[in-house]
Design a protein around this motif. Structure first.
Motif, short mmCIF file in Angstrom:
data_model
loop_
_atom_site.label_atom_id
_atom_site.label_comp_id
_atom_site.label_asym_id
_atom_site.label_seq_id
_atom_site.Cartn_x
_atom_site.Cartn_y
_atom_site.Cartn_z
N LYS A 144 -9.00 6.04 -9.37
CA LYS A 144 -8.62 6.24 -10.78
C LYS A 144 -7.20 5.73 -10.97
N GLN A 145 -6.95 5.15 -12.16
CA GLN A 145 -5.63 4.59 -12.42
C GLN A 145 -4.80 5.58 -13.25
N TYR A 146 -3.56 5.80 -12.81
CA TYR A 146 -2.59 6.60 -13.56
C TYR A 146 -1.41 5.69 -13.86
N ASP A 147 -1.37 5.10 -15.04
CA ASP A 147 -0.35 4.09 -15.36
C ASP A 147 -0.36 3.01 -14.30
N GLU A 148 0.75 2.83 -13.58
CA GLU A 148 0.78 1.74 -12.61
C GLU A 148 0.29 2.17 -11.23
N LYS A 149 -0.14 3.44 -11.10
CA LYS A 149 -0.56 3.95 -9.79
C LYS A 149 -2.08 4.11 -9.73
N TYR A 150 -2.62 3.86 -8.54
CA TYR A 150 -4.03 4.13 -8.28
C TYR A 150 -4.14 5.30 -7.31
N ARG A 151 -5.08 6.20 -7.59
CA ARG A 151 -5.31 7.32 -6.69
C ARG A 151 -6.82 7.57 -6.55
N PHE A 152 -7.22 7.91 -5.31
CA PHE A 152 -8.61 8.31 -5.08
C PHE A 152 -8.79 9.78 -5.47
N GLN A 153 -9.96 10.11 -5.99
CA GLN A 153 -10.24 11.50 -6.39
C GLN A 153 -11.05 12.24 -5.32
N HIS A 154 -11.50 11.51 -4.32
CA HIS A 154 -12.40 12.12 -3.34
C HIS A 154 -12.12 11.51 -1.96
N LEU A 155 -11.91 12.35 -0.96
CA LEU A 155 -11.70 11.88 0.41
C LEU A 155 -12.62 12.67 1.34
N PHE A 157 -9.63 15.90 -5.68
CA PHE A 157 -8.37 16.06 -6.41
C PHE A 157 -8.66 16.12 -7.90
N HIS A 158 -7.91 16.93 -8.61
CA HIS A 158 -8.02 16.91 -10.08
C HIS A 158 -6.70 17.39 -10.70
N ASP A 159 -6.61 17.18 -12.01
CA ASP A 159 -5.40 17.53 -12.76
C ASP A 159 -4.15 16.93 -12.11
N ARG A 160 -4.24 15.67 -11.78
CA ARG A 160 -3.10 15.01 -11.12
C ARG A 160 -2.08 14.54 -12.16
N ARG A 161 -0.82 14.76 -11.86
CA ARG A 161 0.27 14.26 -12.72
C ARG A 161 1.26 13.53 -11.84
N ILE A 162 1.61 12.32 -12.25
CA ILE A 162 2.49 11.48 -11.44
C ILE A 162 3.74 11.12 -12.24
N VAL A 204 0.85 -1.20 0.00
CA VAL A 204 0.00 0.00 0.00
C VAL A 204 0.88 1.24 0.00
N GLU A 205 1.92 1.20 0.80
CA GLU A 205 2.83 2.34 0.90
C GLU A 205 3.53 2.59 -0.43
N ARG A 206 3.96 1.50 -1.07
CA ARG A 206 4.62 1.65 -2.38
C ARG A 206 3.65 2.21 -3.42
N MET A 207 2.40 1.78 -3.33
CA MET A 207 1.40 2.28 -4.28
C MET A 207 1.15 3.78 -4.06
N SER A 208 1.15 4.20 -2.80
CA SER A 208 0.82 5.61 -2.51
C SER A 208 2.00 6.54 -2.79
N SER A 209 3.19 6.00 -2.84
CA SER A 209 4.34 6.88 -3.07
C SER A 209 4.63 6.96 -4.56
N ALA A 210 5.29 8.04 -4.93
CA ALA A 210 5.68 8.23 -6.33
C ALA A 210 6.97 9.04 -6.34
N ARG A 211 7.69 9.00 -7.46
CA ARG A 211 8.92 9.81 -7.53
C ARG A 211 8.56 11.29 -7.39
N ASP A 212 7.49 11.68 -8.05
CA ASP A 212 7.00 13.05 -7.88
C ASP A 212 5.53 13.09 -8.27
N GLU A 213 4.85 14.09 -7.80
CA GLU A 213 3.41 14.17 -8.04
C GLU A 213 2.96 15.61 -7.85
N VAL A 214 2.05 16.05 -8.70
CA VAL A 214 1.45 17.38 -8.52
C VAL A 214 -0.05 17.24 -8.75
N VAL A 215 -0.82 17.87 -7.90
CA VAL A 215 -2.28 17.72 -7.98
C VAL A 215 -2.96 18.99 -7.48
#
Lengths: 264, 451
Positions: free
Chosen positions: A215-226, A241-246, A36-47
């Motif tokens: 929502k899936q962004y390549d190999e990553k999954y991210r929620f759009q609403h919390l 969340f919107h306009d996310r780039r990973i 789960v931790e590996r899935m939530s982390s990314a080299r960089d991310e902007v949202v």
């Protein structure tokens, strides 16, 4: 357990927990949480982040911001949050550089003061920017500092989730965290958490976090609403969340006091 | 209510060379991008505010309430391609208590250019140096409007500022081509006026004094009054620190020359001409900030070499040191769900204010620069939630015993709107700085809207 006893229990209708026990016992909860931790982390991310704070009387305040994150090392992150609205917060921001070997570096920029101010890193349990999130909810979770136990398998919103209990294990963490335990509803297939329930130091129900719109962004999954609900204060923070780039190769220059002071 | 003709203030805007230069730069810079169809963005914002102040102790008609101003400050920002930005905010102000306060002026208007290792800012801008709270001895390019002494408003100066970034360091270079002084009230009706309001003249007796503010004689308003500064700033291993040098001027007058212009024996009035004089200073300083656990630690030290290094001229202060240092701490949920933020500081000023040879008991402009020798400052914020807080700021002069306490409650009922109810109390012996202003205790109400 003898076959006879097993048959007896099944006959009494307790087959589901027994089945769950059988399934959960074959899984390592720490390994699941690491995934789960590996899935939530990314080299960089902007949202882009739209937040609505809802108080106990139902009054709403809206905040919009941009959140930039980048890995500084395999354990430390850099984070910049820049507010756009409301107008009295516009262009203000907070830059955080995590340091494993010493206190985090953190600066706040308020346009009215024309300069960035070094501020002490917050306590893990402090609230994050007036929201119902704590700093420890935002920062990456250090998996080895907790003990995990699979409680059961529970279908949540039609998805089979493992319900995992997490209890602080590290002595320093025990003192600093605001939670005595957290229970996660984990989709082990996608390695994401659909629901979290937090208990305070006295063991009382403290907060719930509900996640939606995966929502899936390549190999990553991210929620759009919390939705984080502080049950004790009856206060909610709803995040879109919107306009996310990973992993787009975000420049390290963004995570500098120079960029923080630029105000955009 | 005072009748105000806002048109009378417009010539001020037209006369401002900085405005015209700024508009020219906007046109030149935006032209290539606009023609080539590249994307650029325009954004608007600003604030509108009104503040009313009530003085329960002194309701004399000879003094005016302050600021009692209605302000509208629209802001415009134009930006393109990540490498340049233009920002301007113009203040439209109506002074209901004093016609002179009604004006229109460019608060800030500048062009930013961002290169790989250099940033440039050209135009009217606010430059803030220093890391201490409340007082910043190294902040040599800050300019203030002291029409309300205990709520001074920072104003911009025309300057070219460049920041060069290398490794963990930033080298800031500032050139301000023409000296701009602080705004100091010379109107005896202003509550913070420091010169005598009456005097005794031989053969006439006691007279009311009226003052005429002459153009300053020194320095001239040309490029010979340029000021320069350099600051090397670093962020290393949990510390922020900087060393600086500035070749500048006292922005509050070094001294004010007075000359008797006329006497009306029948009306018992005398008119005095005032000529403020601003002398050169060299300032060497350093500042620092770090955090230890949950505490912030900040400080600042500056040495000011005045225009009278040998102490020969009684009108000019001798060289002096100023130091400010302290700690701050934010505690969440300290009382129930209230957050508390505390700042504690100690301030030292070795400079002695010059003494008016004709009125040795009276304050001088120099007293505004050196109103304490040792002082303790404490600020406390109680944040009830994100939208309601009480702030208390206090200043105590350790040697003279005079003090200032400012307290206010602010509330944000809706996003952007801030309502403030506050009060200021000052006191001390009659010959102390805040004791001199003892009658100016007051209640403030302010409404501000950010859009």
């Amino acid at each position: 357990m003898s076959l006879l006893l097993q048959s007896f229990i099944i006959a009494l209708g307790l087959s589901v927990p027994l089945f769950a026990d059988a399934e959960t016992s074959t899984r390592d909860p720490k390994e699941i949480m690491k995934r789960v931790e590996r899935m939530s982390s990314a080299r960089d991310e902007v949202v882009q982040v739209d937040m609505v704070l809802v108080d106990s009387r139902g009054r709403r305040r809206k905040r919009t911001s941009t959140l930039y994150t980048k890995q500084k090392s395999h354990v430390d992150d850099m984070r910049l949050i820049r507010f756009h609205t409301p107008a009295d917060l516009a262009k203000s921001g907070v830059l955080t550089i995590e340091n494993s070997d010493r206190d985090d570096d953190q600066w706040m920029y308020l346009p009215a003061y024309h300069t960035a101010r070094r501020i002490p890193s917050a306590n893990r349990s402090d609230t994050y920017m007036g929201t119902d999130f704590a700093y420890e909810d935002i920062a990456d979770r250090k998996i080895d500092e907790y003990q995990y136990r699979i409680l059961k398998v529970d279908p949540y919103e039609g998805i089979e989730c493992l319900v995992i209990e997490s209890i602080p294990y590290d002595e320093k963490l025990k003192k600093e965290t605001g939670y005595s335990k957290t229970i996660f509803w984990v989709d082990s297939e996608k390695s994401v958490i659909w629901k979290s329930v937090f208990y305070d130091k006295k063991g009382a129900l403290y907060k719930t976090l509900i996640s939606k719109n995966l929502k899936q962004y390549d190999e990553k999954y991210r929620f759009q609403h919390l939705t984080m609900h502080n049950v004790q204060k009856n206060h909610k923070t709803i995040v879109e969340f919107h306009d996310r780039r990973i992993n787009t190769g975000l420049s390290g220059k963004i995570f500098t006091v120079r960029y923080l002071k630029r105000g955009r | 209510m005072t009748c105000v003709d806002i048109r009378s203030a417009l010539p001020l805007l037209k006369q401002d060379l900085a405005v015209r230069g700024f508009l020219l730069i906007i046109c030149l810079l935006s032209f290539p991008d606009v023609c080539s169809g590249k994307s650029w963005a325009l954004s608007f914002g600003g604030t509108a505010s009104y503040e009313y102040i009530y003085y329960p102790k002194d309701r004399s008609s000879e003094t005016i309430n302050s600021p009692n101003d209605l302000r509208l400050i629209p802001e415009i920002e134009m930006t393109s391609n990540e490498w340049w930005r233009i920002q301007a905010d113009v203040e439209f102000r109506i002074g209901f208590s004093e016609d002179d306060r009604t004006t229109v002026f460019l608060r800030e208007g500048y062009l930013d250019i961002f290169l790989s290792q250099w940033d440039f800012r050209l135009g009217r801008q606010t430059i803030s140096w220093g890391r201490a709270d409340t007082f910043n001895p190294t902040d040599q390019f800050a300019r203030f409007d002291y029409w309300d002494l205990i709520q001074p408003r920072e104003e911009g100066i025309v300057a070219l500022k460049s920041d060069y970034y290398f490794s963990d360091y930033t080298l800031e270079l500032v050139w301000s081509p023409i000296f701009e002084e602080d705004i100091v009230p010379y109107n005896p009706r202003n509550r913070w006026f420091i010169l005598p309001r009456e005097s005794t003249l031989p053969g006439v007796g006691q007279v009311q004094l009226q003052y005429l503010d002459f153009d300053r004689r020194e320095p001239p308003s040309d490029i010979s009054s340029s000021q320069i500064g350099a600051r090397l700033d670093a962020h290393q291993a949990g510390w922020d620190y900087a060393v600086m040098y500035a070749f500048s001027y006292d922005r509050i007058p070094t001294f004010v020359e007075r000359s008797l212009l006329s006497v009306d024996a029948n009306r018992k009035t005398a008119t005095i001409g005032l000529t403020p004089v601003f002398k050169r200073i060299h300032v060497f300083g350093m500042d620092w900030a770090t955090t230890v656990r949950r505490y912030g630690i900040r400080g600042e030290l500056a040495y000011t070499l005045t225009d009278d290094p040998d102490g020969d001229d009684p009108r000019i202060e001798d060289p002096y040191f100023r130091f400010v240092g302290g700690i701050d701490r934010h505690v969440e949920d300290l009382i129930n769900t209230w957050d508390v933020y505390v700042i504690l500081q100690y301030a030292l000023d070795t400079g002695d204010p010059v003494v008016d040879p004709f009125n040795p008991d009276n304050l001088t402009a120099s007293d505004w620069r050196h109103f304490y020798r040792q002082a303790v400052l404490a600020n406390i914020d109680f944040n009830f939630d994100e939208f309601k807080k009480i702030s208390i700021e206090s200043f105590v002069n350790i040697e003279d015993g005079d003090y200032l306490i400012k307290a206010e409650f602010s509330w944000k009922p809706i996003d952007g709107l801030t309502l403030t109810l506050g009060g200021d109390i000052m006191g001390g012996a009659e010959d102390t700085f805040f004791g001199f202003y003892d009658a100016n205790d007051r209640v403030r109400i302010k409404c501000r809207y950010d859009f």
